[in-house]
Design a protein around this motif. Structure first.
Motif, PDB file in Angstrom:
ATOM      1  N   MET A   1      -7.595   3.570  36.450  1.00 50.74           N
ATOM      2  CA  MET A   1      -6.129   3.640  36.426  1.00 50.74           C
ATOM      3  C   MET A   1      -5.611   3.947  35.023  1.00 50.74           C
ATOM      4  SD  MET A   1      -4.974   3.456  39.429  1.00 50.74           S
ATOM      5  CE  MET A   1      -3.226   3.116  39.296  1.00 50.74           C
ATOM      6  N   ALA A   2      -6.267   3.382  34.016  1.00 48.46           N
ATOM      7  CA  ALA A   2      -5.827   3.662  32.649  1.00 48.46           C
ATOM      8  C   ALA A   2      -5.992   5.144  32.319  1.00 48.46           C
ATOM      9  CB  ALA A   2      -6.611   2.793  31.660  1.00 48.46           C
ATOM     10  N   GLU A   3      -7.098   5.730  32.784  1.00 49.88           N
ATOM     11  CA  GLU A   3      -7.305   7.164  32.552  1.00 49.88           C
ATOM     12  C   GLU A   3      -6.232   7.991  33.258  1.00 49.88           C
ATOM     13  OE1 GLU A   3     -12.163   6.943  32.216  1.00 49.88           O
ATOM     14  OE2 GLU A   3     -11.252   8.145  33.799  1.00 49.88           O
ATOM     15  N   TRP A   4      -5.919   7.596  34.484  1.00 53.99           N
ATOM     16  CA  TRP A   4      -4.864   8.296  35.217  1.00 53.99           C
ATOM     17  C   TRP A   4      -3.536   8.187  34.481  1.00 53.99           C
ATOM     18  CZ3 TRP A   4      -3.717  11.788  38.684  1.00 53.99           C
ATOM     19  CH2 TRP A   4      -4.703  12.189  39.595  1.00 53.99           C
ATOM     20  N   GLN A   6      -2.982   7.890  31.398  1.00 55.93           N
ATOM     21  CA  GLN A   6      -2.968   8.750  30.201  1.00 55.93           C
ATOM     22  C   GLN A   6      -2.600  10.187  30.541  1.00 55.93           C
ATOM     23  OE1 GLN A   6      -6.616   8.344  27.951  1.00 55.93           O
ATOM     24  NE2 GLN A   6      -5.519   7.046  26.484  1.00 55.93           N
ATOM     25  N   ARG A   7      -2.933  10.612  31.754  1.00 52.53           N
ATOM     26  CA  ARG A   7      -2.556  11.973  32.174  1.00 52.53           C
ATOM     27  C   ARG A   7      -1.069  12.071  32.494  1.00 52.53           C
ATOM     28  NH1 ARG A   7      -6.839  13.490  36.895  1.00 52.53           N
ATOM     29  NH2 ARG A   7      -8.536  12.194  36.126  1.00 52.53           N
ATOM     30  N   CYS A  45      -0.884  19.477  44.505  1.00 54.49           N
ATOM     31  CA  CYS A  45      -0.603  19.340  43.064  1.00 54.49           C
ATOM     32  C   CYS A  45      -1.721  18.547  42.394  1.00 54.49           C
ATOM     33  CB  CYS A  45       0.729  18.631  42.858  1.00 54.49           C
ATOM     34  SG  CYS A  45       2.130  19.501  43.560  1.00 54.49           S
ATOM     35  N   GLU A  46      -2.935  18.885  42.693  1.00 56.31           N
ATOM     36  CA  GLU A  46      -4.072  18.094  42.249  1.00 56.31           C
ATOM     37  C   GLU A  46      -4.067  17.892  40.735  1.00 56.31           C
ATOM     38  OE1 GLU A  46      -7.770  19.707  43.627  1.00 56.31           O
ATOM     39  OE2 GLU A  46      -8.878  18.085  42.647  1.00 56.31           O
ATOM     40  N   GLY A  47      -4.237  16.646  40.331  1.00 58.04           N
ATOM     41  CA  GLY A  47      -4.308  16.318  38.917  1.00 58.04           C
ATOM     42  C   GLY A  47      -2.962  16.009  38.292  1.00 58.04           C
ATOM     43  N   PHE A  89       5.427   1.182  35.293  1.00 54.79           N
ATOM     44  CA  PHE A  89       5.802   1.358  33.878  1.00 54.79           C
ATOM     45  C   PHE A  89       4.929   0.472  32.978  1.00 54.79           C
ATOM     46  CE2 PHE A  89      10.458   2.466  35.126  1.00 54.79           C
ATOM     47  CZ  PHE A  89      10.058   3.740  35.467  1.00 54.79           C
ATOM     48  N   ARG A  90       4.678  -0.742  33.432  1.00 56.56           N
ATOM     49  CA  ARG A  90       3.853  -1.668  32.641  1.00 56.56           C
ATOM     50  C   ARG A  90       2.463  -1.076  32.408  1.00 56.56           C
ATOM     51  NH1 ARG A  90       1.114  -3.954  29.838  1.00 56.56           N
ATOM     52  NH2 ARG A  90       0.659  -6.174  29.561  1.00 56.56           N
ATOM     53  N   HIS A  91       1.987  -0.315  33.392  1.00 52.36           N
ATOM     54  CA  HIS A  91       0.652   0.295  33.257  1.00 52.36           C
ATOM     55  C   HIS A  91       0.733   1.675  32.614  1.00 52.36           C
ATOM     56  CE1 HIS A  91      -0.718  -3.118  35.399  1.00 52.36           C
ATOM     57  NE2 HIS A  91      -0.116  -2.793  36.527  1.00 52.36           N
TER      58      HIS A  91
END
Ligand SMILES: [Zn+2]
Length: 261
Positions: A1-4, A6-7, A45-47, A89-91
């Motif tokens: 989830m953190a990686e997501w 960041q995108r 809308c992949e990614g 938002f918190r994440h």
């Protein structure tokens, strides 16, 4: 989830309700339609987008004369949407798109989206009622067979066709009816986009079957056409939100102030 996070993808959240849809459509109609449209758009809308679980229960107190609807108090419903947004938002997610599949949710989902942006000015939260943009409205106008206004309001030509395109085995077309109320007004009517004067009240005061519109003219072909348009509409909104720069504004209690004229 953190990686997501960041995108910085667009978090797509279908919002619906459980509610009677005449004798011919399942009670989960709004849920299945909103979820299917959102899912297909996110795949396109992949990614750039992330599909969140559907908010199944919404606001439908005016339908409680009919068996089956589950309604959430309007304030509780808005608060629930706000908490979902605050958690995202918190994440460190910052873009939210509510895909709304139930007409009476419209002002409340919009309220939640507005309040989220007031609380978090550098974020973006948007809501919309599917197939209600100008291009979609024009396609519906030019391809519908039911009377206008009135043929496309609830459990109608549109919703029945969409469900036929998604899960035809669950639609009992033999039980489909046409029921369009006598509005008694030039200004009060319900269709996919309602008339200018909003007069709602008990659903059972308008319709006997629960249908408002003409379900008998629904077809799988129209369902596929409108489903494709709805998915394109959502994908377009995702693309826009994915690129949208925040407009956080500034506090006008602090200088510089504009010179008095
Ligand atoms: Zn519906």
């Amino acid at each position: 989830m953190a990686e997501w996070a960041q995108r910085d993808p667009v978090c797509v959240i279908p919002v619906a309700t459980l509610e009677d849809h005449g004798y011919h459509l399942p009670i989960d109609t709004d849920v299945v339609i909103a979820e299917t449209l959102a899912d297909l758009a996110v795949q396109r809308c992949e990614g750039r987008a992330l599909l969140l679980p559907t908010v199944t229960h919404g606001y439908t107190p005016h339908h409680m004369d009919f068996p089956g609807p589950i309604t959430i108090d309007w304030k509780t419903f808005v608060d629930g949407l706000l908490d979902i947004g605050r958690s995202l938002f918190r994440h460190r997610f910052s873009r939210i798109l509510f895909v709304n599949g139930h007409g009476s949710n419209v002002p409340l989902v919009e309220m939640a989206a507005r309040l989220l942006m007031v609380e978090r000015p550098e974020a973006t939260a948007a809501s919309f009622w599917y197939l209600s943009g100008p291009e979609s409205a024009e396609l519906l106008r030019s391809t519908r067979d039911s009377d206008s206004p009135g043929g496309m309001a609830h459990a109608c030509e549109l919703e029945t066709s969409l469900y036929l395109a998604i899960k035809p085995e669950l639609v009992q077309m033999g039980k489909a009816v046409r029921e369009i109320p006598d509005w008694g007004s030039e200004n009060v009517w319900m269709d996919w986009n309602d008339g200018p004067l909003s007069v709602k009240g008990a659903w059972s005061g308008w319709t006997e079957s629960g249908v408002m519109g003409d379900a008998t003219v629904a077809t799988v072909e129209k369902g596929r056409l409108w489903l494709d348009r709805a998915v394109a509409e959502i994908a377009g909104y995702i693309d826009e939100l994915a690129e949208r720069a925040p407009r956080p504004g500034r506090d006008h209690h602090e200088p510089p102030w504009e010179e008095p004229r």
